[in-house]
Design an enzyme around this catalytic site. Structure first.
Site, PDB file in Angstrom:
ATOM      1  N   ARG A  85       0.857  -1.191   0.000  1.00 26.54           N
ATOM      2  CA  ARG A  85       0.000   0.000   0.000  1.00 26.54           C
ATOM      3  C   ARG A  85       0.888   1.234   0.000  1.00 26.54           C
ATOM      4  O   ARG A  85       1.687   1.416   0.925  1.00 26.54           O
ATOM      5  CB  ARG A  85      -0.923  -0.018   1.222  1.00 26.54           C
ATOM      6  CG  ARG A  85      -1.751   1.230   1.346  1.00 26.54           C
ATOM      7  CD  ARG A  85      -2.772   1.165   2.485  1.00 26.54           C
ATOM      8  NE  ARG A  85      -3.512   2.397   2.471  1.00 26.54           N
ATOM      9  CZ  ARG A  85      -3.521   3.302   3.459  1.00 26.54           C
ATOM     10  NH1 ARG A  85      -2.890   3.077   4.592  1.00 26.54           N
ATOM     11  NH2 ARG A  85      -4.187   4.423   3.325  1.00 26.54           N
ATOM     12  N   HIS A 129      -3.134  10.890   0.510  1.00 29.04           N
ATOM     13  CA  HIS A 129      -2.602  10.740   1.870  1.00 29.04           C
ATOM     14  C   HIS A 129      -2.032  12.111   2.261  1.00 29.04           C
ATOM     15  O   HIS A 129      -0.838  12.262   2.516  1.00 29.04           O
ATOM     16  CB  HIS A 129      -1.547   9.621   1.909  1.00 29.04           C
ATOM     17  CG  HIS A 129      -1.319   9.034   3.271  1.00 29.04           C
ATOM     18  ND1 HIS A 129      -1.423   7.687   3.542  1.00 29.04           N
ATOM     19  CD2 HIS A 129      -0.985   9.600   4.451  1.00 29.04           C
ATOM     20  CE1 HIS A 129      -1.154   7.449   4.821  1.00 29.04           C
ATOM     21  NE2 HIS A 129      -0.879   8.609   5.399  1.00 29.04           N
ATOM     22  N   GLU A 174      -7.599   8.411   6.006  1.00 27.67           N
ATOM     23  CA  GLU A 174      -7.853   9.086   7.277  1.00 27.67           C
ATOM     24  C   GLU A 174      -8.404  10.500   7.094  1.00 27.67           C
ATOM     25  O   GLU A 174      -7.757  11.490   7.453  1.00 27.67           O
ATOM     26  CB  GLU A 174      -6.579   9.106   8.125  1.00 27.67           C
ATOM     27  CG  GLU A 174      -6.064   7.703   8.413  1.00 27.67           C
ATOM     28  CD  GLU A 174      -4.999   7.649   9.510  1.00 27.67           C
ATOM     29  OE1 GLU A 174      -4.532   8.718   9.942  1.00 27.67           O
ATOM     30  OE2 GLU A 174      -4.644   6.538   9.929  1.00 27.67           O
ATOM     31  N   ASN A 298      -7.576   1.776   9.671  1.00 23.90           N
ATOM     32  CA  ASN A 298      -6.275   2.002  10.305  1.00 23.90           C
ATOM     33  C   ASN A 298      -6.516   2.029  11.808  1.00 23.90           C
ATOM     34  O   ASN A 298      -7.385   2.763  12.289  1.00 23.90           O
ATOM     35  CB  ASN A 298      -5.685   3.353   9.871  1.00 23.90           C
ATOM     36  CG  ASN A 298      -5.441   3.422   8.360  1.00 23.90           C
ATOM     37  OD1 ASN A 298      -5.589   2.428   7.656  1.00 23.90           O
ATOM     38  ND2 ASN A 298      -5.059   4.589   7.888  1.00 23.90           N
ATOM     39  N   TYR A 300      -4.603   2.075  15.709  1.00 24.72           N
ATOM     40  CA  TYR A 300      -3.398   2.184  16.545  1.00 24.72           C
ATOM     41  C   TYR A 300      -3.671   1.982  18.024  1.00 24.72           C
ATOM     42  O   TYR A 300      -2.894   1.345  18.712  1.00 24.72           O
ATOM     43  CB  TYR A 300      -2.697   3.536  16.312  1.00 24.72           C
ATOM     44  CG  TYR A 300      -2.057   3.576  14.938  1.00 24.72           C
ATOM     45  CD1 TYR A 300      -0.814   3.012  14.722  1.00 24.72           C
ATOM     46  CD2 TYR A 300      -2.734   4.118  13.844  1.00 24.72           C
ATOM     47  CE1 TYR A 300      -0.229   2.993  13.461  1.00 24.72           C
ATOM     48  CE2 TYR A 300      -2.162   4.102  12.571  1.00 24.72           C
ATOM     49  CZ  TYR A 300      -0.924   3.541  12.392  1.00 24.72           C
ATOM     50  OH  TYR A 300      -0.363   3.505  11.138  1.00 24.72           O
ATOM     51  N   GLU A 372      -3.609  -0.083   8.050  1.00 20.54           N
ATOM     52  CA  GLU A 372      -2.451   0.382   8.828  1.00 20.54           C
ATOM     53  C   GLU A 372      -2.581  -0.145  10.238  1.00 20.54           C
ATOM     54  O   GLU A 372      -3.671  -0.091  10.833  1.00 20.54           O
ATOM     55  CB  GLU A 372      -2.402   1.923   8.951  1.00 20.54           C
ATOM     56  CG  GLU A 372      -1.962   2.640   7.709  1.00 20.54           C
ATOM     57  CD  GLU A 372      -1.865   4.154   7.913  1.00 20.54           C
ATOM     58  OE1 GLU A 372      -1.652   4.619   9.065  1.00 20.54           O
ATOM     59  OE2 GLU A 372      -2.014   4.870   6.917  1.00 20.54           O
TER      60      GLU A 372
HETATM   61  C1  FCB Z   1      -1.498   7.398  10.559  1.00 19.79           C
HETATM   62  C2  FCB Z   1      -1.071   7.905   9.190  1.00 19.79           C
HETATM   63  C3  FCB Z   1       0.269   7.406   8.740  1.00 19.79           C
HETATM   64  C4  FCB Z   1       1.258   7.340   9.892  1.00 19.79           C
HETATM   65  C5  FCB Z   1       0.660   6.603  11.062  1.00 19.79           C
HETATM   66  C6  FCB Z   1       1.594   6.450  12.227  1.00 19.79           C
HETATM   67  O1  FCB Z   1      -2.377   8.303  11.130  1.00 19.79           O
HETATM   68  O2  FCB Z   1      -2.023   7.568   8.205  1.00 19.79           O
HETATM   69  O3  FCB Z   1       0.716   8.223   7.701  1.00 19.79           O
HETATM   70  O4  FCB Z   1       1.668   8.600  10.209  1.00 19.79           O
HETATM   71  O5  FCB Z   1      -0.497   7.248  11.491  1.00 19.79           O
END
Ligand code: FCB
Length: 470
Positions: A85, A129, A174, A298, A300, A372
């Site tokens: 990607r 992006h 995002e 995505n 985290y 992500e």
């Molecule tokens: C996300 C982004 C990516 C990177 C990660 C850590 O928010 O899409 O570009 O910065 O975080």
């Protein structure tokens, strides 16, 4: 005599056609910012403005992927990735954001796609992006409706250039960040602090997605968007904390999911952002919520939020000055004592299972991809290379969460690690390393970390080790 357990007994296997990928983004890796006709994006302008990025870092050179893409594709191949990607830099292929096309820029992506296909790696381009061509920002940026139409034209020109060889397309990455970090908190480019502009930007990004999806679909192409979703929990059962969780979940998650998958905005979120007007016109929501073939998620971490007076705001950049939550500026973000990554983000893989299950069960069914997921740690190189057991543990825990939801019937079809290699981490510059591959920024040497070797073995075996409990 003891017998060795068979691979089937020790392996938590993923479906045979599961997509194993890694992700990057153009401004974070390409460099060559003024080469071969590329024009400036809002990130070039922003990063060159003092006091915006830690250490004054910029993406001028980044990890020089523009010149080293062949080496990078070989690296992906050595890891056994089945998909990559990346994002297309809009100002590289259409410097004005409208009008003439830059053939040299298009050639770069044609060569990249060819190299990937030759290596047996599926190309997964993302069209936006965050690097809006500066001329479009000069004309008002995403708060202007016209930007959505320019985006669809650019999507059509990319379809013309590589649409015969690329199946999987992501329109926007995002949109929460692009709208609210870009136009409300100003932590990201273009660095504006205008809450009303930010909600209009959010709507126009989604409208741009819908128009671009129309331009891209056909001839077997599969189109989706990538949204950053969070598990959101109230810090306590106090009513103001429960309300804070409703608000953050609303603007971060439901706003985008409802728009993309149901073709409407949640009423409570529209009420939260009042008096700001999104600028929605008749017919828009049918475009925004038009058919998609897949959704990128995505993930985290989990947010614990509070509505208590005087609580700490979210840390979204080293220079954070304003809230990225229009209408919910009072909400605070608390830590609950879990281990953190180098970003200070608490590690909570249960949140990924929660998010995937929610999308998989509460919305119309669409194939899902984790587009992500990953972690920054303070990696160091020694004579033995780079040992990053924390990153391995992070990814393994999140893959375990992925496996559990697949078993429960959620249509999760693939996983992309963020990131293939260390890169320009927006407001944090080169200070945060998310890569499976270490970059020596002085020499541009690529040094696979132990996590890269581990991920390669996961791909080769088609799964991760079972834990004793499984
Ligand atoms: C996300 C982004 C990516 C990177 C990660 C850590 O928010 O899409 O570009 O910065 O975080």
């Amino acid at each position: 005599m003891t017998t060795q357990p068979s691979q089937a007994e020790t392996l938590l296997g993923f479906p045979a056609d599961f997509v194993w990928g890694a992700a990057t983004a153009a401004y974070q890796i390409e460099g060559a910012a003024a080469e071969d006709g590329r024009g400036p994006s809002v990130w070039d302008t922003f990063a060159h403005t003092p006091g915006t990025v830690l250490g004054g870092d910029t993406g001028d050179v980044a990890v020089d992927h523009y010149h080293r893409f062949a080496e990078d594709v070989a690296l992906m191949s050595s890891l056994g990735l089945t998909a990559y990607r990346f994002s297309v830099s809009w100002p590289r292929v259409q410097p004005g954001g409208s009008g003439p096309v830059n053939q040299k820029g298009l050639d770069f992506y044609r060569r990249l796609v060819d190299a990937l296909l030759e290596a047996g790696i599926q190309p997964w381009p993302t069209l936006y992006h965050w690097d809006l061509p500066q001329p479009l920002e000069d004309a008002g940026g995403w708060p202007e409706r016209e930007t959505a139409y320019r985006f669809a034209e650019y999507a059509a020109l990319m379809r013309e250039a590589i649409g015969d060889r690329v199946v999987n397309w992501t329109t926007i990455n995002e949109p929460w960040c692009a709208a609210f970090l870009g136009y409300a908190s100003g932590d990201h480019a273009p660095g504006r602090r205008e809450p009303e502009a930010s909600v209009r930007a959010a709507h126009h990004l989604l409208l741009g997605h819908g128009l671009a999806a129309q331009a891209l679909r056909g001839e077997g192409r599969r189109v989706g968007a990538a949204v950053n979703l969070y598990a959101v929990s109230p810090a306590s059962e106090a009513p103001e904390d429960v309300d804070a969780a409703r608000r953050i979940d609303g603007l971060q998650n439901r706003f985008f999911l409802d728009a993309l998958l149901l073709g409407r905005y949640p009423e409570d979120v529209l009420a939260d952002v009042q008096p700001y007007d999104l600028g929605v016109r008749e017919g828009d929501m049918a475009i925004v919520g038009g058919p998609i073939d897949q959704l990128g998620i995505n993930y985290y971490n989990r947010f614990f939020v509070t509505g208590r007076e005087g609580a700490a705001p979210a840390i979204t950049s080293p220079f954070a000055q304003a809230s990225p939550w229009p209408g919910s500026e009072h909400v605070g973000f608390v830590q609950v004592g879990r281990p953190v990554t180098a970003m200070g983000w608490e590690i909570d893989e249960s949140g990924l299972a929660e998010v995937l299950t929610r999308v998989g069960t509460e919305y119309p069914s669409v194939p899902l991809y984790v587009t992500e997921n990953g972690a920054a740690f303070d990696d160091v190189v020694s004579a033995e290379g780079v040992e990053d057991p924390d990153r391995i543990a992070y990814i393994e825990a999140h893959l375990r969460a992925c496996h559990s939801v697949i078993t429960a019937g959620v249509p999760l079809r693939g996983y992309f690690a963020w990131s293939l290699m260390d890169n320009f981490e927006w407001g944090w510059g080169y200070a945060k390393r998310f890569g499976l591959v270490y970059i020596d920024f002085a020499t541009q040497a690529r040094i696979p970390k132990s996590s890269a070797r581990w991920y390669a073995s996961v791909i080769e075996r088609g799964g991760i080790d079972r834990s004793p409990a499984e």
